[in-house]
Design a protein around this motif. Structure first.
Motif, short mmCIF file in Angstrom:
data_model
loop_
_atom_site.label_atom_id
_atom_site.label_comp_id
_atom_site.label_asym_id
_atom_site.label_seq_id
_atom_site.Cartn_x
_atom_site.Cartn_y
_atom_site.Cartn_z
N ARG A 169 0.77 -1.18 0.18
CA ARG A 169 -0.19 -0.14 0.08
C ARG A 169 1.08 1.24 -0.04
NH1 ARG A 169 -5.38 0.94 2.52
NH2 ARG A 169 -5.65 3.27 2.62
N ARG A 170 1.86 1.38 0.76
CA ARG A 170 2.96 2.40 0.86
C ARG A 170 3.45 2.82 -0.29
NH1 ARG A 170 3.37 7.06 1.73
NH2 ARG A 170 5.62 8.14 2.26
N LEU A 171 3.77 1.49 -1.10
CA LEU A 171 4.50 1.83 -2.32
C LEU A 171 3.63 2.50 -3.42
CD1 LEU A 171 7.30 1.03 -3.98
CD2 LEU A 171 5.85 -0.85 -4.69
N LEU A 172 2.60 2.06 -3.46
CA LEU A 172 1.42 2.61 -4.44
C LEU A 172 1.04 4.01 -4.15
CD1 LEU A 172 -0.72 -0.47 -5.02
CD2 LEU A 172 0.91 0.25 -6.43
N GLU A 173 1.04 4.37 -2.54
CA GLU A 173 0.82 5.53 -2.22
C GLU A 173 2.00 6.61 -2.78
OE1 GLU A 173 -1.86 4.90 1.56
OE2 GLU A 173 0.04 5.25 1.87
N LEU A 174 3.17 6.20 -2.74
CA LEU A 174 4.37 6.92 -2.97
C LEU A 174 4.28 7.06 -4.44
CD1 LEU A 174 7.21 5.11 -1.20
CD2 LEU A 174 6.11 7.27 -0.64
N GLY A 175 3.73 6.60 -5.41
CA GLY A 175 3.37 6.44 -6.53
C GLY A 175 2.42 7.55 -7.09
N GLY A 176 1.59 7.90 -6.10
CA GLY A 176 0.44 8.71 -6.25
C GLY A 176 -0.68 8.05 -6.85
N LEU A 177 -0.84 6.94 -6.62
CA LEU A 177 -1.96 6.04 -7.12
C LEU A 177 -3.34 6.24 -6.13
CD1 LEU A 177 0.46 4.47 -8.48
CD2 LEU A 177 -0.95 2.70 -8.71
N ASP A 178 -4.48 6.15 -6.97
CA ASP A 178 -5.69 6.50 -6.19
C ASP A 178 -5.84 4.79 -5.78
OD1 ASP A 178 -8.30 6.47 -5.05
OD2 ASP A 178 -8.99 7.67 -6.68
N LEU A 179 -5.89 4.57 -4.66
CA LEU A 179 -5.95 3.20 -4.07
C LEU A 179 -7.37 2.61 -4.42
CD1 LEU A 179 -3.70 3.09 -0.82
CD2 LEU A 179 -3.24 2.58 -3.40
N THR A 180 -8.36 3.43 -4.39
CA THR A 180 -9.79 3.08 -4.60
C THR A 180 -9.95 2.49 -6.39
OG1 THR A 180 -10.54 5.16 -5.37
CG2 THR A 180 -10.59 4.43 -2.86
N ARG A 181 -8.73 2.77 -7.05
CA ARG A 181 -8.77 2.62 -8.44
C ARG A 181 -7.77 1.21 -8.78
NH1 ARG A 181 -12.70 4.57 -10.68
NH2 ARG A 181 -11.74 4.29 -12.80
N VAL A 182 -7.25 0.57 -7.89
CA VAL A 182 -6.23 -0.30 -7.87
C VAL A 182 -7.02 -1.62 -7.72
CG1 VAL A 182 -4.35 -1.18 -6.94
CG2 VAL A 182 -4.51 1.15 -7.15
N MET A 183 -6.86 -2.68 -8.68
CA MET A 183 -7.26 -4.08 -8.30
C MET A 183 -6.11 -5.13 -8.31
SD MET A 183 -10.06 -6.06 -10.42
CE MET A 183 -9.30 -5.93 -12.04
N GLN A 184 -6.08 -5.89 -7.31
CA GLN A 184 -4.88 -7.02 -7.54
C GLN A 184 -5.55 -8.02 -8.39
OE1 GLN A 184 -3.14 -8.30 -3.87
NE2 GLN A 184 -2.91 -10.40 -4.79
N THR A 185 -4.51 -8.34 -9.29
CA THR A 185 -5.12 -9.32 -10.49
C THR A 185 -4.06 -10.77 -10.24
OG1 THR A 185 -3.53 -8.66 -11.91
CG2 THR A 185 -5.56 -7.77 -12.04
N ASP A 186 -3.08 -10.57 -9.50
CA ASP A 186 -2.47 -11.84 -9.54
C ASP A 186 -1.24 -11.73 -8.36
OD1 ASP A 186 -1.40 -14.63 -10.41
OD2 ASP A 186 0.56 -13.51 -11.16
N GLN A 187 -0.72 -12.75 -7.60
CA GLN A 187 0.24 -12.96 -6.90
C GLN A 187 0.94 -14.17 -6.60
OE1 GLN A 187 -0.64 -12.11 -2.64
NE2 GLN A 187 1.13 -10.85 -2.72
N ARG A 188 2.41 -14.20 -6.65
CA ARG A 188 3.16 -15.30 -6.79
C ARG A 188 4.04 -15.32 -5.77
NH1 ARG A 188 7.85 -15.93 -9.71
NH2 ARG A 188 7.52 -13.95 -10.70
N ALA A 189 4.11 -16.41 -4.82
CA ALA A 189 5.07 -16.14 -3.74
C ALA A 189 6.30 -17.30 -3.75
CB ALA A 189 4.20 -16.46 -2.26
N GLU A 190 7.18 -16.96 -3.62
CA GLU A 190 8.52 -17.92 -3.45
C GLU A 190 8.96 -18.04 -2.13
OE1 GLU A 190 11.53 -16.41 -6.29
OE2 GLU A 190 10.21 -16.61 -7.91
N PHE A 191 8.67 -19.13 -1.41
CA PHE A 191 8.90 -19.34 -0.13
C PHE A 191 10.43 -19.98 -0.05
CE2 PHE A 191 4.39 -19.39 -0.17
CZ PHE A 191 4.12 -18.50 1.09
N HIS A 192 11.16 -19.27 1.03
CA HIS A 192 12.75 -19.61 1.11
C HIS A 192 12.79 -20.58 2.41
CE1 HIS A 192 13.41 -16.90 -2.17
NE2 HIS A 192 12.88 -16.07 -1.45
N LYS A 193 11.75 -20.13 3.33
CA LYS A 193 11.87 -20.85 4.63
C LYS A 193 10.45 -20.63 5.32
CE LYS A 193 15.30 -17.99 6.70
NZ LYS A 193 16.38 -17.84 7.48
N PRO A 194 10.19 -21.53 6.12
CA PRO A 194 8.97 -21.16 7.13
C PRO A 194 9.06 -19.85 7.74
CG PRO A 194 9.72 -23.52 6.95
CD PRO A 194 10.80 -22.74 6.70
N LEU A 195 7.80 -19.38 7.86
CA LEU A 195 7.62 -18.42 8.82
C LEU A 195 7.14 -19.05 10.33
CD1 LEU A 195 5.14 -16.03 6.88
CD2 LEU A 195 7.66 -15.56 7.46
#
Length: 163
Positions: free
Chosen positions: A69-95
């Motif tokens: 969220r903070r990164l997108l705010e730094l870009g001046g994006l209106d967060l109400t006009r943002v939609m997540q379309t994909d996410q990929r995670a690479e796990f290196h070790k368990p949390l």
């Protein structure tokens, strides 16, 4: 408002350290209906070779979303006009409970298509030793309000902004 020309070079590092807490792991596991005993029973987790409860794989969303969220705010994006379309995670070790995590997020790529900006961000979550725990790539679509957009959505957008 178009994206700033240097948005593709934007980086943000979360100032706070996130500590993975036992009760938070249990609460999150219950919320996502993850019944694996390593999320709830410390002895089971130790028997599996871990130092504490193991967080469900999607647990990173708790603090990763804040950095995103903070990164997108730094870009001046209106967060109400943002939609997540994909996410990929690479796990290196368990949390694992007790881990102290930091998070850095950057813009991986930006392209324009059909009047929208398609932005891929990269989050790197690291432990207290600076070793990566996981890396995520999140794709979002951002579309500015166009001149020909109907005013009927104004009421909905105001309600979203009020959240």
């Amino acid at each position: 408002m178009p994206l700033p020309p240097d948005f593709e070079d934007t980086h943000y590092h979360v100032d706070d350290i996130y500590q993975v807490a036992r009760d938070k792991v249990r609460e999150f596991a219950l919320a996502v209906k993850s019944e694996h005993p390593a999320h709830h029973d410390e002895q089971v987790a130790r028997d599996l070779g871990y130092s504490g409860l193991v967080a469900p794989p999607t647990f990173f969303a708790i603090f990763g979303a804040l950095a995103q969220r903070r990164l997108l705010e730094l870009g001046g994006l209106d967060l109400t006009r943002v939609m997540q379309t994909d996410q990929r995670a690479e796990f290196h070790k368990p949390l694992v409970v007790g881990a102290h995590l930091s998070c850095g997020v950057s813009v991986d790529s930006v392209r324009a298509m059909a009047g929208a900006d398609i932005i891929v961000t990269k989050n790197v979550v690291a432990d207290a030793n600076g070793e990566p725990v996981l890396t995520t790539y999140t794709t979002v679509v951002h579309r500015e309000l166009a001149d020909d957009d109907e005013g009927a959505n104004d009421e909905i957008m105001e309600a979203v902004r009020a959240l």
